[in-house]
Design a protein around this motif. Structure first.
Motif, mmCIF file in Angstrom:
data_model
loop_
_atom_site.group_PDB
_atom_site.id
_atom_site.type_symbol
_atom_site.label_atom_id
_atom_site.label_comp_id
_atom_site.label_asym_id
_atom_site.label_seq_id
_atom_site.Cartn_x
_atom_site.Cartn_y
_atom_site.Cartn_z
ATOM 1 N N GLU A 1 -6.146 -0.430 -8.883
ATOM 2 C CA GLU A 1 -6.768 0.637 -8.423
ATOM 3 C C GLU A 1 -6.097 1.864 -8.538
ATOM 4 O OE1 GLU A 1 -7.194 -0.502 -4.137
ATOM 5 O OE2 GLU A 1 -8.768 -1.813 -4.664
ATOM 6 N N THR A 2 -4.677 2.058 -8.400
ATOM 7 C CA THR A 2 -3.884 3.019 -8.770
ATOM 8 C C THR A 2 -3.857 3.428 -10.239
ATOM 9 O OG1 THR A 2 -2.383 2.469 -6.814
ATOM 10 C CG2 THR A 2 -1.462 4.123 -8.440
ATOM 11 N N PRO A 48 -5.587 -5.964 0.835
ATOM 12 C CA PRO A 48 -5.590 -5.925 -0.981
ATOM 13 C C PRO A 48 -4.389 -6.566 -1.312
ATOM 14 C CG PRO A 48 -5.138 -3.608 -0.090
ATOM 15 C CD PRO A 48 -5.659 -4.460 1.162
ATOM 16 N N THR A 95 -4.177 -3.518 -5.625
ATOM 17 C CA THR A 95 -3.597 -2.040 -5.532
ATOM 18 C C THR A 95 -3.044 -1.392 -6.810
ATOM 19 O OG1 THR A 95 -2.702 -2.719 -3.165
ATOM 20 C CG2 THR A 95 -1.768 -0.725 -4.091
#
Length: 83
Positions: free
Chosen positions: A19-20, A11, A16
């Motif tokens: 997504e976080t 990724p 990342t």
């Protein structure tokens, strides 16, 4: 077995971060912004119009989701997330 042309993709940093951020609720993001600004739980609670105990609950969930051990680490991670 993976042969030629079948590479495993890692990724990207942007994915990342996205997504976080997506894993956090809107209120958790607001609490994280307060932590990043250096506010105390009491100040964050006042600004958001919620109880200080509720801020603590959000902080516990935030630290678990972000995989950090304290609010300093959370604030540093907030910087990288561009919160």
């Amino acid at each position: 077995m993976e042969g030629p042309g079948h590479e495993t993709r890692q990724p990207t940093a942007a994915a990342t971060v996205t997504e976080t951020r997506a894993a956090l609720t809107p209120t958790q993001l607001r609490v994280l912004r307060g932590v990043h600004s250096g506010l105390l739980n009491k100040q964050i609670a006042f600004d958001l119009g919620i109880a200080e105990a509720t801020v603590k609950v959000h902080m516990t969930a935030l630290m678990r989701k972000l995989n950090v051990r304290n609010r300093t680490q959370a604030a540093i991670l907030a910087q990288s997330l561009a919160i």
